[in-house]
Design a protein around this motif. Structure first.
Motif, PDB file in Angstrom:
ATOM      1  N   ARG A 221      16.479  -3.580   0.673  1.00  0.00           N
ATOM      2  CA  ARG A 221      16.829  -3.642   2.091  1.00  0.00           C
ATOM      3  C   ARG A 221      18.156  -2.965   2.445  1.00  0.00           C
ATOM      4  N   PRO A 222      19.214  -3.095   1.646  1.00  0.00           N
ATOM      5  CA  PRO A 222      20.447  -2.377   1.990  1.00  0.00           C
ATOM      6  C   PRO A 222      20.260  -0.860   2.024  1.00  0.00           C
ATOM      7  N   SER A 293      18.030  -9.576   5.371  1.00  0.00           N
ATOM      8  CA  SER A 293      17.876  -8.358   6.168  1.00  0.00           C
ATOM      9  C   SER A 293      19.067  -8.160   7.100  1.00  0.00           C
ATOM     10  N   ALA A 296      21.817  -6.962   5.021  1.00  0.00           N
ATOM     11  CA  ALA A 296      21.592  -5.564   4.627  1.00  0.00           C
ATOM     12  C   ALA A 296      22.109  -4.613   5.695  1.00  0.00           C
TER      13      ALA A 296
END
Length: 344
Positions: A221-222, A293, A296
């Motif tokens: 996610r990042p 998320s 992220a």
């Protein structure tokens, strides 16, 4: 005469003993009629004693005895809403004390809700308030305006987690508690990180919802967030497939449809959620983002990738590219794989 007096005295003693025994049974003897170790009893807001009897009597051996004790202890005029646990073998005094003083909290959980309507339905299964009342509280115009939300971004306020609530919590009290949790989450440090990306907290949640839908892999996610932020900062369209999918659902009103493969039919749709047709972020949340998320987006991987495509050799992950030519090569590989495996 003495003999007669003796018998009278004995009779009185026996009568007193019988009365004492019956009184003990009436007050202190177990008065439950269920086999489980304990049973949850839910008393709705606005209930009176007759409502309590309706719910409780099937669980009791002697409902009349409970009613008498409830009257003596003043409970019949002081019914309280809530969730109560009646333990097997409890006597009438125990039961009244439980109903009067031991409203217990419930562990309330939610995540993965695509729309605010879905959240209302999920919460209504865990507390007294029904989904219609909850949704009305969630979307109350003055509340949204005063706190910087719209109908499309209202879901941003509800951070997925496990919380303690009393079962009889009202829709407004639930909503207001969630606002406090949201405000507590958005510390000065997180607000500063959002500002550094050129985003407000609500915009972070909007982008995080796209990241959430783009990949189920938390460790990726990042990197995905970094791609989208690179595009935003380069004034490119996001062109995020999940927004095209949600736009189609929003357009048709069918939020149950399953779209496995995004085509020109989806990307060409004029809809405020479709980032293939509009610059910047979609107008609202496309799903409830996990904390991972959100983090992220606040802490994206630093790179110069601008493109990515599903990686057929590493299921669930993506291949990342710096140039459009590289992206086309990866996309071609994916299309061949999708065609071969019947992905439609």
């Amino acid at each position: 005469m003495k003999k007669k007096l003796k018998w009278i005295t004995l009779a009185i003693v026996v009568l007193v003993a019988v009365i004492a025994f019956l009184g003990y049974r009436f007050i202190f003897a177990p008065n439950t009629a269920f086999d489980e170790k304990e049973v949850a009893v839910y008393i709705a807001t606005g209930s009176d004693f007759s409502d309590v009897q309706h719910r409780l009597n099937p669980l009791l051996k002697n409902p009349a005895a409970f009613e008498q004790i409830a009257h003596r202890m003043g409970y019949t005029q002081n019914v309280k809403a809530g969730k109560y646990i009646i333990k097997k073998g409890a006597n009438n005094i125990d039961i009244v004390r439980t109903l009067r003083n031991r409203n217990i909290p419930v562990k309330l959980k939610f995540n993965n809700q695509e729309r605010i309507e879905d959240l209302a339905g999920r919460i209504s299964k865990q507390i007294e308030a029904d989904s219609t009342t909850l949704l009305r509280a969630f979307l109350e115009p003055t509340f949204l305006k005063n706190n910087g939300f719209t109908d499309a971004t209202a879901l941003a306020m509800y951070l997925p987690n496990t919380y303690e609530f009393y079962w009889n919590t009202s829709a407004e009290d639930f909503r207001d508690r969630m606002l406090k949790e949201y405000q507590r989450f958005w510390t000065d440090e997180r607000k500063a990180k959002a500002k550094a990306q050129g985003l407000t907290p609500v915009e972070v949640c909007v982008l995080a919802s796209v990241v959430q839908k783009e990949t189920a892999k938390v460790d990726e996610r990042p990197r995905i967030a970094g791609v989208y932020l690179n595009r935003l900062h380069s004034n490119m369209m996001l062109q995020a497939d999940p927004t095209a999918i949600f736009a189609m659902k929003n357009h048709t009103g069918d939020y149950t449809m399953v779209i496995k493969r995004v085509t020109n039919l989806h990307t060409s749709l004029e809809n405020p959620y479709n980032t293939y047709q509009k610059y910047g972020l979609p107008i609202g949340i496309i799903t409830m983002p996990d904390i991972s998320s959100i983090e992220a987006v606040l802490n994206p991987e630093k790179h110069d990738y601008l493109y990515f495509v599903a990686d057929p050799q590493n299921y669930g992950y993506h291949k990342f590219s710096r140039t459009y030519l590289q992206h086309l090569q990866g996309r071609s590989e994916y299309i061949k794989w999708a065609d071969k495996n019947g992905v439609k």
